[in-house]
Design a protein around this motif. Structure first.
Motif, PDB file in Angstrom:
ATOM      1  N   GLN A   1       0.849  -1.172   0.000  1.00 50.16           N
ATOM      2  CA  GLN A   1       0.000   0.000   0.000  1.00 50.16           C
ATOM      3  C   GLN A   1       0.901   1.243   0.000  1.00 50.16           C
ATOM      4  OE1 GLN A   1      -3.090  -0.360  -0.410  1.00 50.16           O
ATOM      5  NE2 GLN A   1      -4.301   1.133   0.654  1.00 50.16           N
ATOM      6  N   PRO A   2       0.789   2.168  -0.997  1.00 51.40           N
ATOM      7  CA  PRO A   2       1.618   3.382  -1.028  1.00 51.40           C
ATOM      8  C   PRO A   2       1.213   4.363   0.074  1.00 51.40           C
ATOM      9  CG  PRO A   2       0.049   3.394  -2.844  1.00 51.40           C
ATOM     10  CD  PRO A   2      -0.105   2.067  -2.150  1.00 51.40           C
ATOM     11  N   PRO A   3       2.163   5.245   0.477  1.00 53.88           N
ATOM     12  CA  PRO A   3       1.827   6.266   1.486  1.00 53.88           C
ATOM     13  C   PRO A   3       0.728   7.200   0.974  1.00 53.88           C
ATOM     14  CG  PRO A   3       4.178   6.335   0.902  1.00 53.88           C
ATOM     15  CD  PRO A   3       3.518   5.329   0.019  1.00 53.88           C
ATOM     16  N   SER A   4       0.141   7.963   1.900  1.00 53.02           N
ATOM     17  CA  SER A   4      -0.996   8.822   1.549  1.00 53.02           C
ATOM     18  C   SER A   4      -0.611  10.062   0.758  1.00 53.02           C
ATOM     19  CB  SER A   4      -1.733   9.245   2.822  1.00 53.02           C
ATOM     20  OG  SER A   4      -0.902  10.065   3.634  1.00 53.02           O
ATOM     21  N   GLY A   5       0.679  10.410   0.701  1.00 59.12           N
ATOM     22  CA  GLY A   5       1.125  11.576  -0.051  1.00 59.12           C
ATOM     23  C   GLY A   5       1.314  12.789   0.853  1.00 59.12           C
ATOM     24  N   VAL A   6       2.034  13.786   0.330  1.00 59.95           N
ATOM     25  CA  VAL A   6       2.330  14.990   1.113  1.00 59.95           C
ATOM     26  C   VAL A   6       1.151  15.947   1.031  1.00 59.95           C
ATOM     27  CG1 VAL A   6       3.861  16.988   1.331  1.00 59.95           C
ATOM     28  CG2 VAL A   6       4.821  14.749   0.760  1.00 59.95           C
ATOM     29  N   LYS A   7       0.700  16.399   2.188  1.00 67.52           N
ATOM     30  CA  LYS A   7      -0.379  17.373   2.282  1.00 67.52           C
ATOM     31  C   LYS A   7       0.171  18.797   2.155  1.00 67.52           C
ATOM     32  CE  LYS A   7      -4.235  18.272   5.496  1.00 67.52           C
ATOM     33  NZ  LYS A   7      -4.748  17.823   6.806  1.00 67.52           N
ATOM     34  N   TYR A   8       1.273  19.075   2.865  1.00 71.39           N
ATOM     35  CA  TYR A   8       1.935  20.376   2.777  1.00 71.39           C
ATOM     36  C   TYR A   8       3.327  20.294   3.386  1.00 71.39           C
ATOM     37  CZ  TYR A   8       0.579  21.032   7.692  1.00 71.39           C
ATOM     38  OH  TYR A   8       0.412  20.874   9.032  1.00 71.39           O
ATOM     39  N   SER A   9       4.135  21.289   3.041  1.00 68.73           N
ATOM     40  CA  SER A   9       5.472  21.448   3.624  1.00 68.73           C
ATOM     41  C   SER A   9       5.575  22.873   4.142  1.00 68.73           C
ATOM     42  CB  SER A   9       6.559  21.214   2.571  1.00 68.73           C
ATOM     43  OG  SER A   9       6.506  19.881   2.099  1.00 68.73           O
ATOM     44  N   GLU A  10       6.353  23.055   5.204  1.00 65.50           N
ATOM     45  CA  GLU A  10       6.567  24.381   5.761  1.00 65.50           C
ATOM     46  C   GLU A  10       8.060  24.586   6.012  1.00 65.50           C
ATOM     47  OE1 GLU A  10       2.397  25.423   7.974  1.00 65.50           O
ATOM     48  OE2 GLU A  10       3.896  24.391   9.197  1.00 65.50           O
ATOM     49  N   TYR A  11       8.485  25.841   5.925  1.00 71.49           N
ATOM     50  CA  TYR A  11       9.886  26.168   6.158  1.00 71.49           C
ATOM     51  C   TYR A  11       9.967  27.494   6.900  1.00 71.49           C
ATOM     52  CZ  TYR A  11       9.850  29.822   2.634  1.00 71.49           C
ATOM     53  OH  TYR A  11       9.596  30.983   1.950  1.00 71.49           O
ATOM     54  N   TRP A  12      11.120  27.753   7.484  1.00 69.62           N
ATOM     55  CA  TRP A  12      11.425  29.045   8.089  1.00 69.62           C
ATOM     56  C   TRP A  12      12.926  29.252   8.031  1.00 69.62           C
ATOM     57  CZ3 TRP A  12       9.727  24.740  10.449  1.00 69.62           C
ATOM     58  CH2 TRP A  12      10.526  24.181  11.457  1.00 69.62           C
ATOM     59  N   ILE A  13      13.310  30.531   7.979  1.00 70.86           N
ATOM     60  CA  ILE A  13      14.726  30.879   7.866  1.00 70.86           C
ATOM     61  C   ILE A  13      15.152  31.583   9.145  1.00 70.86           C
ATOM     62  CG2 ILE A  13      16.429  32.224   6.555  1.00 70.86           C
ATOM     63  CD1 ILE A  13      14.536  31.956   4.124  1.00 70.86           C
ATOM     64  N   GLU A  14      16.184  31.043   9.780  1.00 63.01           N
ATOM     65  CA  GLU A  14      16.759  31.640  10.999  1.00 63.01           C
ATOM     66  C   GLU A  14      15.692  31.943  12.040  1.00 63.01           C
ATOM     67  OE1 GLU A  14      20.052  32.179  11.758  1.00 63.01           O
ATOM     68  OE2 GLU A  14      20.700  31.354   9.850  1.00 63.01           O
ATOM     69  N   GLY A  15      14.773  31.011  12.297  1.00 58.39           N
ATOM     70  CA  GLY A  15      13.754  31.203  13.330  1.00 58.39           C
ATOM     71  C   GLY A  15      12.684  32.205  12.956  1.00 58.39           C
ATOM     72  N   GLY A  16      12.572  32.562  11.681  1.00 50.92           N
ATOM     73  CA  GLY A  16      11.599  33.556  11.226  1.00 50.92           C
ATOM     74  C   GLY A  16      10.209  32.968  11.072  1.00 50.92           C
ATOM     75  N   ILE A  17       9.402  33.606  10.268  1.00 54.33           N
ATOM     76  CA  ILE A  17       8.003  33.226  10.055  1.00 54.33           C
ATOM     77  C   ILE A  17       7.933  31.891   9.326  1.00 54.33           C
ATOM     78  CG2 ILE A  17       5.865  33.904   8.897  1.00 54.33           C
ATOM     79  CD1 ILE A  17       6.850  36.825   9.167  1.00 54.33           C
ATOM     80  N   VAL A  18       7.054  31.003   9.837  1.00 57.42           N
ATOM     81  CA  VAL A  18       6.834  29.709   9.189  1.00 57.42           C
ATOM     82  C   VAL A  18       5.953  29.945   7.970  1.00 57.42           C
ATOM     83  CG1 VAL A  18       5.838  27.405   9.462  1.00 57.42           C
ATOM     84  CG2 VAL A  18       7.076  28.471  11.372  1.00 57.42           C
TER      85      VAL A  18
END
Length: 181
Positions: A1-18
């Motif tokens: 059974q394949p995984p459900s897939g990516v819903k979203y990704s988030e990032y932040w730079i140097e502790g800034g806004i996600v």
């Protein structure tokens, strides 16, 4: 059974806004330097991966070059032109400041093709010569072409004695020696 897939990704730079994104670019107005980027993804059934981190070096700064003209040289203040001989060494100084580092310096004389600059050179052709040059850093940041003109003088001066003529008598106290250039 394949995984459900990516819903979203988030990032932040140097502790800034996600920020939620699938891809991103760091602005070219961001100051050059080292940055810590953190990120994670969540799948379609809300499984969150552990935070990941990567440290990057940002370099948007163009390298800078300048011509260094050796000796002998003469600068004519009236015409604002530089005169050199065929023996005068010409060098190009380049700096990438706080960037990733210089890769290559290119130069050409007149209508010739650009060549990689490897060390000081001389110009042997008489007359006004135009040197075009620029630098590229290791991230392909390329400075704008610069031009520098020099006048090459390969002709030795010729003088002659106008008077007294050969064979004439000359008295240093009374007569004057006239030299023509």
């Amino acid at each position: 059974q394949p995984p459900s897939g990516v819903k979203y990704s988030e990032y932040w730079i140097e502790g800034g806004i996600v920020t939620r994104a699938t891809a991103f670019n760091i602005s070219t107005t961001t100051t050059d330097g080292t940055y810590l980027i953190s990120y994670y993804s969540v799948d379609n059934v809300d499984n969150k991966e552990d935070d990941k981190h990567i440290r990057i070096n940002l370099d948007n700064t163009l390298p800078e070059s300048k011509i260094l003209v050796g000796i002998p040289q003469y600068f004519d203040v009236v015409s604002s032109e530089t005169w050199i001989s065929h023996k005068t060494p010409i060098d190009i100084s380049s700096d990438d400041k706080n960037g990733i580092g210089l890769d290559k310096v290119y130069c050409k004389i007149g209508d010739k093709d650009f060549e990689i600059f490897v060390g000081s050179f001389n110009i042997s052709n008489q007359g006004k010569q135009e040197i075009t040059y620029y630098s590229v850093d290791k991230l392909d940041n390329m400075e704008q072409e610069k031009k520098y003109s020099v006048n090459v003088d390969t002709t030795s001066p010729v003088i002659s004695i106008v008077s007294p003529k050969e064979g004439d008598k000359y008295t240093a106290v009374i007569d004057r020696l006239n030299i023509s250039f």
